[in-house]
Scaffold this active site. Structure first.
Site, PDB file in Angstrom:
ATOM      1  N   ASP A  18       0.839  -1.202   0.000  1.00 10.23           N
ATOM      2  CA  ASP A  18       0.000   0.000   0.000  1.00 10.23           C
ATOM      3  C   ASP A  18       0.874   1.252   0.000  1.00 10.23           C
ATOM      4  O   ASP A  18       1.988   1.240   0.526  1.00 10.23           O
ATOM      5  CB  ASP A  18      -0.892  -0.034   1.250  1.00 10.23           C
ATOM      6  CG  ASP A  18      -2.053   0.942   1.152  1.00 10.23           C
ATOM      7  OD1 ASP A  18      -2.308   1.468   0.053  1.00 10.23           O
ATOM      8  OD2 ASP A  18      -2.706   1.181   2.187  1.00 10.23           O
ATOM      9  N   GLY A  19       0.329   2.313  -0.584  1.00 10.83           N
ATOM     10  CA  GLY A  19       0.999   3.615  -0.508  1.00 10.83           C
ATOM     11  C   GLY A  19       1.588   4.118  -1.812  1.00 10.83           C
ATOM     12  O   GLY A  19       2.223   5.183  -1.844  1.00 10.83           O
ATOM     13  N   ASN A  20       1.356   3.400  -2.904  1.00 12.18           N
ATOM     14  CA  ASN A  20       1.895   3.849  -4.202  1.00 12.18           C
ATOM     15  C   ASN A  20       1.341   5.212  -4.594  1.00 12.18           C
ATOM     16  O   ASN A  20       2.074   6.079  -5.092  1.00 12.18           O
ATOM     17  CB  ASN A  20       1.509   2.869  -5.314  1.00 12.18           C
ATOM     18  CG  ASN A  20       2.117   1.500  -5.139  1.00 12.18           C
ATOM     19  OD1 ASN A  20       3.047   1.336  -4.369  1.00 12.18           O
ATOM     20  ND2 ASN A  20       1.590   0.518  -5.849  1.00 12.18           N
ATOM     21  N   GLY A  21       0.023   5.373  -4.380  1.00 13.47           N
ATOM     22  CA  GLY A  21      -0.630   6.624  -4.788  1.00 13.47           C
ATOM     23  C   GLY A  21      -0.066   7.807  -4.019  1.00 13.47           C
ATOM     24  O   GLY A  21       0.296   8.840  -4.618  1.00 13.47           O
ATOM     25  N   ARG A  31      -0.780   8.911 -10.117  1.00 10.42           N
ATOM     26  CA  ARG A  31      -0.749   7.719  -9.264  1.00 10.42           C
ATOM     27  C   ARG A  31      -0.040   6.536  -9.941  1.00 10.42           C
ATOM     28  O   ARG A  31       0.633   5.744  -9.295  1.00 10.42           O
ATOM     29  CB  ARG A  31      -2.179   7.326  -8.904  1.00 10.42           C
ATOM     30  CG  ARG A  31      -2.863   8.351  -8.002  1.00 10.42           C
ATOM     31  CD  ARG A  31      -4.314   7.978  -7.748  1.00 10.42           C
ATOM     32  NE  ARG A  31      -4.424   6.663  -7.149  1.00 10.42           N
ATOM     33  CZ  ARG A  31      -4.260   6.413  -5.851  1.00 10.42           C
ATOM     34  NH1 ARG A  31      -4.010   7.381  -5.017  1.00 10.42           N
ATOM     35  NH2 ARG A  31      -4.373   5.190  -5.383  1.00 10.42           N
ATOM     36  N   SER A  63      -7.245  -5.750  -5.796  1.00  6.57           N
ATOM     37  CA  SER A  63      -8.327  -6.358  -5.022  1.00  6.57           C
ATOM     38  C   SER A  63      -9.645  -6.298  -5.789  1.00  6.57           C
ATOM     39  O   SER A  63      -9.792  -5.517  -6.741  1.00  6.57           O
ATOM     40  CB  SER A  63      -8.473  -5.642  -3.676  1.00  6.57           C
ATOM     41  OG  SER A  63      -9.135  -4.409  -3.867  1.00  6.57           O
ATOM     42  N   ASN A  66     -10.730  -2.833  -5.965  1.00 11.70           N
ATOM     43  CA  ASN A  66      -9.967  -1.840  -6.721  1.00 11.70           C
ATOM     44  C   ASN A  66     -10.611  -1.424  -8.045  1.00 11.70           C
ATOM     45  O   ASN A  66     -10.226  -0.421  -8.652  1.00 11.70           O
ATOM     46  CB  ASN A  66      -8.523  -2.329  -6.985  1.00 11.70           C
ATOM     47  CG  ASN A  66      -7.633  -2.287  -5.757  1.00 11.70           C
ATOM     48  OD1 ASN A  66      -6.674  -3.045  -5.643  1.00 11.70           O
ATOM     49  ND2 ASN A  66      -7.928  -1.395  -4.818  1.00 11.70           N
ATOM     50  N   TRP A  67     -11.631  -2.159  -8.494  1.00 10.39           N
ATOM     51  CA  TRP A  67     -12.333  -1.758  -9.731  1.00 10.39           C
ATOM     52  C   TRP A  67     -13.031  -0.418  -9.544  1.00 10.39           C
ATOM     53  O   TRP A  67     -13.394   0.242 -10.523  1.00 10.39           O
ATOM     54  CB  TRP A  67     -13.378  -2.812 -10.125  1.00 10.39           C
ATOM     55  CG  TRP A  67     -12.795  -4.147 -10.458  1.00 10.39           C
ATOM     56  CD1 TRP A  67     -12.818  -5.262  -9.672  1.00 10.39           C
ATOM     57  CD2 TRP A  67     -12.101  -4.525 -11.655  1.00 10.39           C
ATOM     58  NE1 TRP A  67     -12.180  -6.308 -10.311  1.00 10.39           N
ATOM     59  CE2 TRP A  67     -11.733  -5.890 -11.525  1.00 10.39           C
ATOM     60  CE3 TRP A  67     -11.741  -3.847 -12.842  1.00 10.39           C
ATOM     61  CZ2 TRP A  67     -11.035  -6.580 -12.516  1.00 10.39           C
ATOM     62  CZ3 TRP A  67     -11.055  -4.544 -13.824  1.00 10.39           C
ATOM     63  CH2 TRP A  67     -10.718  -5.885 -13.655  1.00 10.39           C
TER      64      TRP A  67
HETATM   65  C1  FPP Z   1      -1.991   0.184  -3.261  1.00  7.21           C
HETATM   66  O1  FPP Z   1      -1.510   1.496  -3.227  1.00  7.21           O
HETATM   67  C2  FPP Z   1      -1.485  -0.510  -4.393  1.00  7.21           C
HETATM   68  C3  FPP Z   1      -2.228  -1.089  -5.359  1.00  7.21           C
HETATM   69  C4  FPP Z   1      -3.694  -1.090  -5.387  1.00  7.21           C
HETATM   70  C5  FPP Z   1      -1.597  -1.747  -6.490  1.00  7.21           C
HETATM   71  C6  FPP Z   1      -0.429  -2.611  -6.173  1.00  7.21           C
HETATM   72  C7  FPP Z   1       0.400  -2.688  -7.356  1.00  7.21           C
HETATM   73  C8  FPP Z   1       1.746  -2.634  -7.379  1.00  7.21           C
HETATM   74  C9  FPP Z   1       2.624  -2.608  -6.196  1.00  7.21           C
HETATM   75  C10 FPP Z   1       2.433  -2.543  -8.627  1.00  7.21           C
HETATM   76  C11 FPP Z   1       2.586  -3.672  -9.470  1.00  7.21           C
HETATM   77  C12 FPP Z   1       2.536  -5.029  -8.949  1.00  7.21           C
HETATM   78  C13 FPP Z   1       2.902  -6.060  -9.709  1.00  7.21           C
HETATM   79  C14 FPP Z   1       2.748  -7.443  -9.241  1.00  7.21           C
HETATM   80  C15 FPP Z   1       3.455  -5.846 -11.023  1.00  7.21           C
HETATM   81  P1  FPP Z   1      -2.548   2.674  -3.331  1.00  7.21           P
HETATM   82  O2  FPP Z   1      -2.712   3.004  -4.764  1.00  7.21           O
HETATM   83  O3  FPP Z   1      -3.800   2.303  -2.635  1.00  7.21           O
HETATM   84  O4  FPP Z   1      -1.803   3.805  -2.582  1.00  7.21           O
HETATM   85  P2  FPP Z   1      -2.473   4.960  -1.715  1.00  7.21           P
HETATM   86  O5  FPP Z   1      -3.128   4.264  -0.549  1.00  7.21           O
HETATM   87  O6  FPP Z   1      -1.318   5.786  -1.317  1.00  7.21           O
HETATM   88  O7  FPP Z   1      -3.446   5.682  -2.581  1.00  7.21           O
END
Ligand code: FPP
Length: 240
Positions: A18-21, A31, A63, A66-67
């Site tokens: 978690d935390g990419n965004g 994002r 998940s 996530n859609w």
């Molecule tokens: C949650 O961060 C992350 C996801 C919903 C996607 C996970 C995907 C990856 C790590 C990238 C690719 C993976 C593979 C297997 C190629 P968030 O978007 O909810 O972050 P936020 O809570 O900061 O918004």
């Protein structure tokens, strides 16, 4: 690096990445930029597993909830998964990593499903780290789908309802070939399990850490794996 088995360490680690965004937003970037950086971390952590004696790594990539994200983000993630499989597979074979996917594939596009099948076939002979990627995965959805299959077996006379117990049901789960996770890590400061491996994590230890996924290093992974070694797990029993 040579394999250093850690007998008291977790054999199966599951990660909610978690935390990419937020990582991307902090940098003023879209994002998807964060998801791309997150994908690079996946490679680093998979490669580190043998160093820490981790035989099974299961990661939550997408998940069933996530859609609900914007169409742009969903399409970007799907394209990232396709590119990731194409780009990384040879390397996984070279590193002896066996790849599996869990989740409901029905809603995924045919091209991605084809690549997932190919990745599982290509790495089917690999005997090193077992990498399981949860894609369109939800714990409740998995239990519901498992129950549906179980009920079909009952209806077909293949299974006696009296034989349905804690050993039977997991055989119908997507994870039927995996041991239960010993340690579940969630990055980015949220202390929730978000529908991840609900049945399987009944006795898992949890680590909720503040690091955003794209900043999560193999070193931090190693520390968390090491912490686990010091814990006392009794599975509900009293220590002798
Ligand atoms: C949650 O961060 C992350 C996801 C919903 C996607 C996970 C995907 C990856 C790590 C990238 C690719 C993976 C593979 C297997 C190629 P968030 O978007 O909810 O972050 P936020 O809570 O900061 O918004």
């Amino acid at each position: 690096m040579a394999r250093k088995p850690e007998p008291t360490g977790p054999r199966h680690v599951a990660i909610i990445m978690d935390g990419n965004g937020r990582w991307a937003t902090k940098r003023g970037r879209p994002r998807l930029f964060g998801h791309q950086a997150g994908a690079r971390r996946v490679r680093e952590i998979v490669s580190a597993c043998p160093d820490f004696g981790v035989d099974y790594l299961t990661i939550f990539a997408f998940s069933t909830e996530n859609w609900k994200r914007t169409q742009t983000e969903v399409a970007g993630l799907m394209s990232l998964f396709r590119r990731y499989i194409i780009k990384e597979m040879q390397q996984f074979v070279a590193e002896n990593v066996r790849v599996r996917f869990i989740g409901d594939r029905a809603r995924l596009d045919a091209r991605l499903r084809g690549l997932m099948d190919e990745a599982e076939k290509m790495t089917g002979h690999c005997t090193g780290t077992n990498l399981t990627i949860a894609l369109n995965y939800g714990g409740r959805d998995e239990v519901a789908r498992a129950t549906q299959r179980l009920a079909q077996d009952v209806a077909a006379g293949k299974l006696d309802p009296a034989d349905v117990d804690e050993e039977t049901l997991p055989k119908y789960l997507d994870t039927c070939l995996l041991p239960d996770p010993d340690l579940v890590i969630r990055t980015s400061g949220e202390a929730r399990i978000s529908n991840f491996l609900l049945w399987q994590s009944a006795y898992a230890e949890y680590e909720f850490i503040d690091t955003l996924w794209p900043d999560f290093t193999a070193e931090e992974f190693g520390k968390l794996v090491g912490n686990y070694g010091g814990r006392d797990r009794r599975f509900g029993a009293v220590k002798a």
